[in-house]
Design an enzyme around this catalytic site. Structure first.
Site, PDB file in Angstrom:
ATOM      1  N   HIS A  80       0.823  -1.214   0.000  1.00 24.67           N
ATOM      2  CA  HIS A  80       0.000   0.000   0.000  1.00 24.67           C
ATOM      3  C   HIS A  80       0.857   1.265   0.000  1.00 24.67           C
ATOM      4  O   HIS A  80       0.667   2.147   0.845  1.00 24.67           O
ATOM      5  CB  HIS A  80      -0.914   0.031   1.234  1.00 24.67           C
ATOM      6  CG  HIS A  80      -1.852  -1.117   1.357  1.00 24.67           C
ATOM      7  ND1 HIS A  80      -2.416  -1.498   2.563  1.00 24.67           N
ATOM      8  CD2 HIS A  80      -2.347  -1.967   0.426  1.00 24.67           C
ATOM      9  CE1 HIS A  80      -3.207  -2.533   2.366  1.00 24.67           C
ATOM     10  NE2 HIS A  80      -3.178  -2.836   1.082  1.00 24.67           N
ATOM     11  N   PRO A  81       1.813   1.435  -0.914  1.00 24.74           N
ATOM     12  CA  PRO A  81       2.634   2.655  -0.887  1.00 24.74           C
ATOM     13  C   PRO A  81       1.842   3.880  -1.333  1.00 24.74           C
ATOM     14  O   PRO A  81       1.070   3.817  -2.289  1.00 24.74           O
ATOM     15  CB  PRO A  81       3.759   2.330  -1.871  1.00 24.74           C
ATOM     16  CG  PRO A  81       3.143   1.355  -2.838  1.00 24.74           C
ATOM     17  CD  PRO A  81       2.198   0.525  -2.017  1.00 24.74           C
TER      18      PRO A  81
END
Length: 563
Positions: free
Chosen positions: A485-486
């Site tokens: 989930h960057p």
């Protein structure tokens, strides 16, 4: 091929498909959507359980990045799967439909992102959503029933997911029927982006528009040009104005021209890389790379945020769990036939069908950890082989304080960027993770799960009663990782140091926007696919509003929504 378009969108991922599809639907202008990878018409993508074949290795659907070694994680590099091809990471993700909490977006507004409060973004979530619980209706206060993104309940959930929910209830955690409802806290089943037992990625939603055979990938819209196997190498500027994109296509470098705007939607790792390679970023870093500075923008690539994630495994044989066993393989053959006949059974599963949002401190206003129950005891992103089956529970820190960055390895976009997550570098994140690990262990020790037996993979020798915290912390540093989930590397804001303004326009230049998870100023409390699609939806209206100011299309985002 005509090399001139009104709009060029770089990246056909969760946001890029939404931007390009909505722009094509709402006007007659020509749109080029550029994608480095190929099409998504493949059983590994459409079959939900296919992620087991795609996530562990680099290939046609996965860039499979590696970060730099992290001192805060026992000098380990993080493995970072990222989607390649139409749909981007929505083609290889866990398909969970989650938005975070209203306070996440109200926090954005307080940080200077005018127009991005919960009340501002909720209409875009609803517009994108086609939730089977309210199918065909748009009068529900929180859900949409006629959007392009299909959202369903799990079709054939794993029996152990139910046992996990029972165990969590025994540990004192309330049941929650809808994590996107009035309250996020609790344990329950996730909703997923599927239709009829198949993955429903952003390409099926916004490009193919449900068409099974779509060789042009545009759903029949002649003004939408989807260019697969086309790598963006550099944004082309005339002075301070973006006028096109230099691409590599069919082995040749070609400039595609944009009459109006270039929209970068390549994701939180590649969007900053493309800006940097094009001369927009910290001047010192650009000069070190031999790149001419177009705009000194110090925060491009900074502010990288990721949810640190720890998995506690239990190895247990069951044909209702996923793993490699002789009996299991025989069962999978039967399950494959079931899937082909009726789109039912194990092959419809997302691996992660149940979970929880919990508070590590009851005084908190919102949950600060998320749990994912997984029908597999997969280790090291599925890259380390263990014979047998099992289950596991992830715990991730929802709003981390640690920050990383993306930099260039070289000026060539064909080289992967340098990625530094710095997971758990801030001790506040470690303390939250430690509390979360204790919560997970307490759930695993409930009779609803212990009655089935099972052997811990890494944590069986540890005590979670507070007497062994240092050893638990060491286990966390040796085994925790990212959860894909960057966000945050092209931060949105109203201050002069933000990379983009609240209209997603890149500061200091003209004709250029960024629209994807990289613009998020802070993490949201949950998986990031649905929020990223929301950003794409809203971006299309912001672009339309700018065009409306010049005499075409809707003059405001509100008018576009009303239309």
């Amino acid at each position: 091929m005509d090399n001139t378009f009104d709009y060029i969108v770089v990246g056909a991922g969760s946001a890029g498909c939404a931007v390009a599809g909505r722009l094509a639907d709402s006007g007659s202008e020509t749109i080029a959507l550029l994608e480095t990878g190929g099409h998504d018409h493949n059983a590994k993508i459409t079959t939900p359980v296919g992620i087991a074949l795609v996530i562990p290795r680099q290939g046609e659907f996965n860039y499979a990045y590696e970060t730099e070694p992290q001192p805060s994680m026992a000098e380990r590099a993080s493995y970072v799967p990222r989607g390649r091809g139409l749909g981007g990471s929505s083609s290889i993700n866990g398909m969970l439909y989650l938005r975070g909490t209203p306070s996440d977006y109200d926090r954005w507004a307080k940080l200077g992102c005018d127009g991005w409060s919960w009340q501002d973004v909720l209409p875009y979530f609803k517009r994108s959503e086609n939730n089977e619980r309210v199918a065909g209706r748009d009068d529900d206060p929180l859900h949409g029933g006629s959007g392009p993104l299909h959202v369903t309940d799990p079709r054939a959930p794993c029996s152990y997911a139910r046992h996990f929910i029972e165990a969590a209830a025994s540990a004192g955690h309330p049941y929650n029927h809808d994590f996107n409802g009035p309250k996020q806290e609790g344990v329950g089943y996730f909703q997923v982006t599927q239709r009829n037992g198949e993955r429903w990625n952003s390409a099926r939603a916004y490009l193919h528009q449900g068409k099974v055979e779509d060789s042009t990938h545009n759903g029949g819209r002649q003004n939408l040009n989807v260019l697969t196997n086309t790598r963006a190498l550099r944004i082309v500027f005339e002075g301070k104005r973006a006028v096109g994109v230099l691409v590599e296509r069919n082995g040749q470098e070609v400039v595609l021209h944009a009459r109006r705007e270039v929209i970068v939607s390549a994701g939180s790792l590649v969007s900053p890389q493309l800006l940097l390679a094009s001369g927009v970023g910290p001047a010192r870093h650009l000069k070190e790379m031999g790149i001419e500075v177009v705009q000194d923008s110090p925060e491009v690539g900074k502010n990288l945020q990721e949810h640190p994630d720890l998995i506690l495994h239990k190895r247990k044989f069951s044909t209702d769990l996923f793993g490699v066993t002789v009996r299991g393989m025989l069962s999978y053959a039967w399950q494959l036939l079931k899937y082909r006949r009726e789109r039912g059974g194990l092959f419809t599963r997302t691996f992660t069908e149940a979970g929880a949002f919990l508070k590590t401190d009851p005084s908190l206003a919102e949950p600060d950890v998320q749990l994912h129950f997984v029908m597999s005891s997969g280790d090291n992103h599925g890259r380390t082989f263990h014979y047998g089956s099992g289950y596991s529970v992830h715990v991730c820190v929802l709003r981390p304080h640690s920050r990383g960055e993306v930099r260039l390895k070289s000026a060539d976009m064909r080289d992967a960027p340098l990625i530094e997550f710095n997971l758990l570098k801030d001790d506040r994140d470690m303390q939250t993770m430690l509390k979360g690990a204790k919560i997970v262990n307490s759930i695993l020790e409930q009779p609803a799960l212990t009655r089935f037996g099972g052997k811990p993979l890494f944590h069986g020798h540890l005590k979670f009663d507070g007497s062994d915290d240092r050893a638990v912390e060491q286990m966390i540093r040796e085994h925790a990782d990212n959860v894909y989930h960057p966000v945050g590397t092209c931060r949105m804001g109203s201050d002069v140091n933000s990379v983009v303004d609240p209209q997603l326009r890149v500061r200091g230049v003209e004709g250029l926007r960024v629209a994807d998870a990289s613009v998020m100023p802070t993490q949201v409390g949950g998986n990031t696919n649905a929020p990223t699609i929301m950003i794409g939806e809203k971006a299309a209206d912001l672009i339309r509003a700018a065009a409306g100011a010049n005499g075409s299309a809707a003059a405001t985002p509100e008018a576009a929504l009303a239309g």
